[in-house]
Design a protein around this motif. Structure first.
Motif, short mmCIF file in Angstrom:
data_model
loop_
_atom_site.label_atom_id
_atom_site.label_comp_id
_atom_site.label_asym_id
_atom_site.label_seq_id
_atom_site.Cartn_x
_atom_site.Cartn_y
_atom_site.Cartn_z
N ASN A 120 0.83 -1.19 0.00
CA ASN A 120 0.00 0.00 0.00
C ASN A 120 0.87 1.25 0.00
O ASN A 120 2.04 1.20 0.40
N SER A 121 0.29 2.35 -0.42
CA SER A 121 1.02 3.64 -0.45
C SER A 121 2.39 3.46 -1.08
O SER A 121 3.41 3.93 -0.54
N VAL A 122 2.42 2.83 -2.23
CA VAL A 122 3.71 2.54 -2.86
C VAL A 122 4.39 3.82 -3.32
O VAL A 122 3.74 4.83 -3.61
N LYS A 123 5.72 3.72 -3.37
CA LYS A 123 6.56 4.84 -3.77
C LYS A 123 7.42 4.43 -4.96
O LYS A 123 7.67 3.24 -5.15
N PRO A 124 7.92 5.39 -5.73
CA PRO A 124 8.80 5.03 -6.86
C PRO A 124 10.01 4.20 -6.41
O PRO A 124 10.46 3.33 -7.16
N GLU A 125 10.49 4.42 -5.20
CA GLU A 125 11.65 3.65 -4.73
C GLU A 125 11.30 2.19 -4.39
O GLU A 125 12.18 1.40 -4.08
N ASP A 126 10.02 1.84 -4.47
CA ASP A 126 9.63 0.44 -4.31
C ASP A 126 9.78 -0.34 -5.61
O ASP A 126 9.59 -1.56 -5.64
N THR A 127 10.12 0.34 -6.67
CA THR A 127 10.30 -0.31 -7.97
C THR A 127 11.42 -1.33 -7.93
O THR A 127 12.48 -1.07 -7.36
N GLY A 128 11.18 -2.48 -8.55
CA GLY A 128 12.19 -3.51 -8.62
C GLY A 128 11.59 -4.85 -8.97
O GLY A 128 10.38 -4.97 -9.17
N VAL A 129 12.45 -5.84 -9.03
CA VAL A 129 11.97 -7.21 -9.21
C VAL A 129 11.81 -7.83 -7.83
O VAL A 129 12.76 -7.81 -7.02
N TYR A 130 10.65 -8.35 -7.58
CA TYR A 130 10.34 -8.95 -6.28
C TYR A 130 10.44 -10.47 -6.39
O TYR A 130 9.81 -11.08 -7.27
#
Length: 121
Positions: free
Chosen positions: A83-93
Protein backbone atom coordinates in the motif's frame (compact mmCIF):
# COMPACT_ATOMS: atom_id res chain seq x y z
CA UNK A 1 11.07 -30.82 -6.95
CA UNK A 2 9.49 -27.59 -5.73
CA UNK A 3 8.54 -24.44 -7.56
CA UNK A 4 7.61 -21.04 -6.18
CA UNK A 5 5.13 -19.44 -8.55
CA UNK A 6 4.74 -15.68 -8.20
CA UNK A 7 2.00 -13.44 -9.50
CA UNK A 8 0.59 -9.95 -9.06
CA UNK A 9 3.36 -7.67 -10.23
CA UNK A 10 2.81 -4.81 -12.63
CA UNK A 11 2.69 -1.06 -13.08
CA UNK A 12 1.10 1.09 -10.39
CA UNK A 13 1.01 4.80 -9.67
CA UNK A 14 2.63 6.22 -6.58
CA UNK A 15 0.23 6.03 -3.66
CA UNK A 16 -1.54 3.01 -5.11
CA UNK A 17 -1.69 -0.61 -3.99
CA UNK A 18 -0.56 -3.96 -5.31
CA UNK A 19 -0.78 -7.51 -3.97
CA UNK A 20 1.83 -10.13 -4.74
CA UNK A 21 1.22 -13.85 -4.32
CA UNK A 22 3.64 -16.75 -4.23
CA UNK A 23 2.47 -20.37 -4.22
CA UNK A 24 4.81 -23.23 -3.39
CA UNK A 25 4.11 -26.31 -5.49
CA UNK A 26 5.62 -29.77 -5.45
CA UNK A 27 6.87 -32.35 -2.99
CA UNK A 28 6.57 -30.43 0.28
CA UNK A 29 6.54 -31.94 3.73
CA UNK A 30 6.98 -28.73 5.67
CA UNK A 31 7.09 -25.14 4.47
CA UNK A 32 9.09 -23.01 6.85
CA UNK A 33 9.85 -19.33 6.66
CA UNK A 34 8.69 -17.57 3.51
CA UNK A 35 9.79 -14.12 2.50
CA UNK A 36 9.88 -11.46 -0.17
CA UNK A 37 13.07 -9.89 -1.43
CA UNK A 38 13.46 -7.17 -4.03
CA UNK A 39 16.19 -5.98 -6.30
CA UNK A 40 16.25 -2.55 -7.88
CA UNK A 41 18.39 -1.83 -10.96
CA UNK A 42 22.02 -1.52 -9.99
CA UNK A 43 21.38 -2.50 -6.39
CA UNK A 44 21.76 -5.64 -4.33
CA UNK A 45 18.84 -7.87 -3.47
CA UNK A 46 17.31 -6.86 -0.14
CA UNK A 47 14.88 -8.44 2.28
CA UNK A 48 11.47 -6.76 2.28
CA UNK A 49 9.42 -8.97 4.58
CA UNK A 50 9.37 -12.44 6.06
CA UNK A 51 6.88 -14.66 7.89
CA UNK A 52 7.49 -17.86 9.83
CA UNK A 53 5.33 -20.96 9.60
CA UNK A 54 3.72 -19.85 12.85
CA UNK A 55 2.78 -16.49 11.40
CA UNK A 56 5.37 -14.22 13.00
CA UNK A 57 6.10 -11.46 10.53
CA UNK A 58 8.90 -8.96 10.13
CA UNK A 59 9.23 -6.02 7.77
CA UNK A 60 12.10 -3.89 6.55
CA UNK A 61 12.07 -0.39 8.05
CA UNK A 62 11.57 1.11 4.59
CA UNK A 63 8.17 -0.59 4.19
CA UNK A 64 6.83 -0.62 7.74
CA UNK A 65 3.38 0.92 7.93
CA UNK A 66 2.84 0.44 4.18
CA UNK A 67 3.38 -3.26 3.41
CA UNK A 68 2.06 -6.37 5.08
CA UNK A 69 3.05 -10.00 4.67
CA UNK A 70 0.77 -12.94 5.36
CA UNK A 71 0.51 -16.61 4.51
CA UNK A 72 -2.08 -19.31 4.00
CA UNK A 73 -0.52 -22.56 5.17
CA UNK A 74 -3.34 -24.64 3.71
CA UNK A 75 -2.48 -23.25 0.27
CA UNK A 76 1.31 -23.03 0.80
CA UNK A 77 1.02 -19.43 -0.30
CA UNK A 78 2.54 -16.19 0.91
CA UNK A 79 1.21 -12.73 0.10
CA UNK A 80 2.69 -9.26 0.10
CA UNK A 81 0.17 -6.45 0.33
CA UNK A 82 1.78 -3.25 -0.86
CA UNK A 83 0.00 0.00 0.00
CA UNK A 84 1.02 3.64 -0.45
CA UNK A 85 3.71 2.54 -2.86
CA UNK A 86 6.56 4.84 -3.77
CA UNK A 87 8.80 5.03 -6.86
CA UNK A 88 11.65 3.65 -4.73
CA UNK A 89 9.63 0.44 -4.31
CA UNK A 90 10.30 -0.31 -7.97
CA UNK A 91 12.19 -3.51 -8.62
CA UNK A 92 11.97 -7.21 -9.21
CA UNK A 93 10.34 -8.95 -6.28
CA UNK A 94 11.46 -12.49 -5.48
CA UNK A 95 9.71 -15.03 -3.31
CA UNK A 96 11.81 -17.11 -0.91
CA UNK A 97 10.78 -20.34 0.73
CA UNK A 98 12.43 -22.81 3.10
CA UNK A 99 11.21 -26.29 2.22
CA UNK A 100 11.52 -29.71 3.81
CA UNK A 101 10.84 -32.37 1.22
CA UNK A 102 8.70 -35.42 1.86
CA UNK A 103 10.87 -38.18 3.32
CA UNK A 104 13.78 -35.90 4.15
CA UNK A 105 15.05 -34.20 7.29
CA UNK A 106 16.95 -31.59 5.30
CA UNK A 107 15.66 -28.16 4.29
CA UNK A 108 16.26 -26.46 0.96
CA UNK A 109 15.96 -22.82 -0.04
CA UNK A 110 13.90 -22.11 -3.12
CA UNK A 111 13.44 -18.87 -5.02
CA UNK A 112 10.71 -17.73 -7.34
CA UNK A 113 11.45 -16.46 -10.82
CA UNK A 114 10.76 -12.85 -9.86
CA UNK A 115 7.95 -10.47 -10.68
CA UNK A 116 8.46 -6.88 -11.81
CA UNK A 117 6.91 -4.06 -9.82
CA UNK A 118 7.11 -0.59 -11.32
CA UNK A 119 5.84 2.46 -9.45
CA UNK A 120 5.36 5.58 -11.54
CA UNK A 121 5.56 9.03 -10.01
Amino acid sequence: QVQLVESGGGLVQAGGSLRLSCAAEGSISTLGTMAWYRQAPGKERELVAGVTSGGSASLADSVKGRFAISRDNAKNTVYLQMNSVKPEDTGVYYCYGLVRHVGSSLTTVYWGQGTQVTVSS
